[in-house]
Design a protein around this motif. Structure first.
Motif, mmCIF file in Angstrom:
data_model
loop_
_atom_site.group_PDB
_atom_site.id
_atom_site.type_symbol
_atom_site.label_atom_id
_atom_site.label_comp_id
_atom_site.label_asym_id
_atom_site.label_seq_id
_atom_site.Cartn_x
_atom_site.Cartn_y
_atom_site.Cartn_z
ATOM 1 N N ALA A 1 -65.108 63.900 49.952
ATOM 2 C CA ALA A 1 -65.847 64.115 51.187
ATOM 3 C C ALA A 1 -66.542 62.823 51.587
ATOM 4 C CB ALA A 1 -66.873 65.236 51.021
ATOM 5 N N GLN A 2 -66.873 62.738 52.836
ATOM 6 C CA GLN A 2 -67.675 61.621 53.319
ATOM 7 C C GLN A 2 -69.154 61.960 53.168
ATOM 8 O OE1 GLN A 2 -66.309 60.848 57.341
ATOM 9 N NE2 GLN A 2 -64.887 59.296 56.598
ATOM 10 N N ALA A 3 -69.961 60.931 53.118
ATOM 11 C CA ALA A 3 -71.404 61.145 53.065
ATOM 12 C C ALA A 3 -71.838 61.997 54.247
ATOM 13 C CB ALA A 3 -72.128 59.809 53.070
ATOM 14 N N GLY A 4 -72.679 62.982 53.953
ATOM 15 C CA GLY A 4 -73.119 63.918 54.969
ATOM 16 C C GLY A 4 -72.254 65.154 55.082
ATOM 17 N N GLY A 5 -71.116 65.133 54.415
ATOM 18 C CA GLY A 5 -70.195 66.260 54.470
ATOM 19 C C GLY A 5 -70.523 67.334 53.447
ATOM 20 N N SER A 6 -69.617 68.282 53.318
ATOM 21 C CA SER A 6 -69.820 69.430 52.441
ATOM 22 C C SER A 6 -68.584 69.688 51.592
ATOM 23 C CB SER A 6 -70.125 70.685 53.263
ATOM 24 O OG SER A 6 -71.301 70.532 54.025
ATOM 25 N N LEU A 7 -68.831 70.202 50.415
ATOM 26 C CA LEU A 7 -67.794 70.676 49.523
ATOM 27 C C LEU A 7 -68.322 71.872 48.753
ATOM 28 C CD1 LEU A 7 -66.416 67.355 47.924
ATOM 29 C CD2 LEU A 7 -65.173 68.857 49.491
ATOM 30 N N GLU A 8 -67.392 72.627 48.186
ATOM 31 C CA GLU A 8 -67.778 73.740 47.330
ATOM 32 C C GLU A 8 -66.973 73.666 46.045
ATOM 33 O OE1 GLU A 8 -66.682 77.804 48.420
ATOM 34 O OE2 GLU A 8 -68.738 78.405 47.960
ATOM 35 N N VAL A 9 -67.648 73.926 44.947
ATOM 36 C CA VAL A 9 -66.968 74.083 43.671
ATOM 37 C C VAL A 9 -67.228 75.504 43.187
ATOM 38 C CG1 VAL A 9 -66.892 71.677 42.946
ATOM 39 C CG2 VAL A 9 -68.942 73.009 42.515
ATOM 40 N N SER A 10 -66.205 76.105 42.625
ATOM 41 C CA SER A 10 -66.311 77.489 42.173
ATOM 42 C C SER A 10 -65.876 77.610 40.724
ATOM 43 C CB SER A 10 -65.442 78.396 43.046
ATOM 44 O OG SER A 10 -65.886 78.391 44.377
ATOM 45 N N CYS A 11 -66.329 78.690 40.130
ATOM 46 C CA CYS A 11 -66.053 78.931 38.720
ATOM 47 C C CYS A 11 -65.752 80.419 38.563
ATOM 48 C CB CYS A 11 -67.263 78.516 37.905
ATOM 49 S SG CYS A 11 -67.134 78.726 36.135
ATOM 50 N N SER A 12 -64.592 80.714 38.035
ATOM 51 C CA SER A 12 -64.184 82.097 37.825
ATOM 52 C C SER A 12 -64.161 82.391 36.332
ATOM 53 C CB SER A 12 -62.802 82.324 38.439
ATOM 54 O OG SER A 12 -62.371 83.644 38.233
ATOM 55 N N ALA A 13 -64.800 83.479 35.956
ATOM 56 C CA ALA A 13 -64.906 83.815 34.541
ATOM 57 C C ALA A 13 -64.010 84.991 34.191
ATOM 58 C CB ALA A 13 -66.349 84.154 34.192
ATOM 59 N N SER A 14 -63.356 84.885 33.061
ATOM 60 C CA SER A 14 -62.605 86.023 32.526
ATOM 61 C C SER A 14 -63.138 86.314 31.133
ATOM 62 C CB SER A 14 -61.117 85.721 32.480
ATOM 63 O OG SER A 14 -60.857 84.593 31.678
ATOM 64 N N GLY A 15 -63.184 87.603 30.812
ATOM 65 C CA GLY A 15 -63.761 88.005 29.541
ATOM 66 C C GLY A 15 -64.901 88.963 29.786
ATOM 67 N N PRO A 16 -65.337 89.628 28.741
ATOM 68 C CA PRO A 16 -66.361 90.658 28.897
ATOM 69 C C PRO A 16 -67.757 90.098 29.056
ATOM 70 C CG PRO A 16 -65.789 90.434 26.586
ATOM 71 C CD PRO A 16 -64.879 89.505 27.349
ATOM 72 N N GLY A 17 -68.587 90.865 29.773
ATOM 73 C CA GLY A 17 -70.009 90.590 29.777
ATOM 74 C C GLY A 17 -70.502 89.480 30.660
ATOM 75 N N PHE A 18 -69.785 89.180 31.726
ATOM 76 C CA PHE A 18 -70.203 88.078 32.598
ATOM 77 C C PHE A 18 -71.649 88.245 33.046
ATOM 78 C CE2 PHE A 18 -69.789 84.625 35.459
ATOM 79 C CZ PHE A 18 -70.376 84.994 36.666
ATOM 80 N N LYS A 19 -72.041 89.477 33.338
ATOM 81 C CA LYS A 19 -73.393 89.728 33.829
ATOM 82 C C LYS A 19 -74.461 89.312 32.827
ATOM 83 C CE LYS A 19 -72.056 93.744 36.605
ATOM 84 N NZ LYS A 19 -72.258 95.192 36.832
ATOM 85 N N SER A 20 -74.097 89.207 31.562
ATOM 86 C CA SER A 20 -75.061 88.877 30.517
ATOM 87 C C SER A 20 -75.222 87.384 30.299
ATOM 88 C CB SER A 20 -74.638 89.529 29.192
ATOM 89 O OG SER A 20 -74.590 90.928 29.315
ATOM 90 N N TYR A 21 -74.598 86.605 31.137
ATOM 91 C CA TYR A 21 -74.631 85.161 30.958
ATOM 92 C C TYR A 21 -75.390 84.477 32.074
ATOM 93 C CZ TYR A 21 -71.125 85.429 27.278
ATOM 94 O OH TYR A 21 -70.455 85.692 26.108
ATOM 95 N N ALA A 22 -76.264 83.567 31.704
ATOM 96 C CA ALA A 22 -76.771 82.618 32.675
ATOM 97 C C ALA A 22 -75.635 81.669 33.016
ATOM 98 C CB ALA A 22 -77.942 81.831 32.105
#
Length: 125
Positions: free
Chosen positions: A12-33
């Motif tokens: 991206a150029q300065a001043g622009g935007s990007l997004e990074v995402s993370c997908s989790a597989s496995g049990p108990g995602f809600k229990s993780y920070a």
């Protein structure tokens, strides 16, 4: 055990935007920070943002506060980092991480249990 798979990022150029995402597989995602860290070229890893497993408001490093937004979807087992008003100093490899029942001191990378593979973000001036 969680497996974290990252996507997004790029250039991206300065001043622009990007997004990074993370997908989790496995049990108990809600229990993780969930946290985001980054490692700029030639520098040590640094904390970016995190959210406790209990769902409290995200915390941010001073360098990204007001520009980056962490969001979490426990139904989809995903966490994202929306990065706005990017600066060249945001250039780094970004990592998501999960910490079981994490609620405090979330900026400490060594406390995290699982890590994504990393995603490159490059910001040109």
């Amino acid at each position: 055990q969680l497996q974290l798979v990252q996507s997004g990022g790029g250039l991206a150029q300065a001043g622009g935007s990007l997004e990074v995402s993370c997908s989790a597989s496995g049990p108990g995602f809600k229990s993780y920070a969930m946290g985001w860290f980054r490692q700029p070229p030639g520098k040590e890893e640094e904390f970016v943002a995190a959210i406790a497993w209990s769902g409290d408001s995200p915390s941010y490093s001073d360098s990204v506060k007001g520009r980056f937004t962490l969001s979490r979807d426990n139904n989809m087992n995903t966490v994202s980092l929306q990065m706005n008003n990017l600066k060249p100093e945001d250039t780094a490899r970004y990592y998501c991480a999960a910490r079981f029942l994490g609620n405090y001191n979330l900026e400490r990378a060594s406390d995290y249990d699982y890590w994504g593979q990393g995603t490159q973000v490059t910001v040109s001036s």
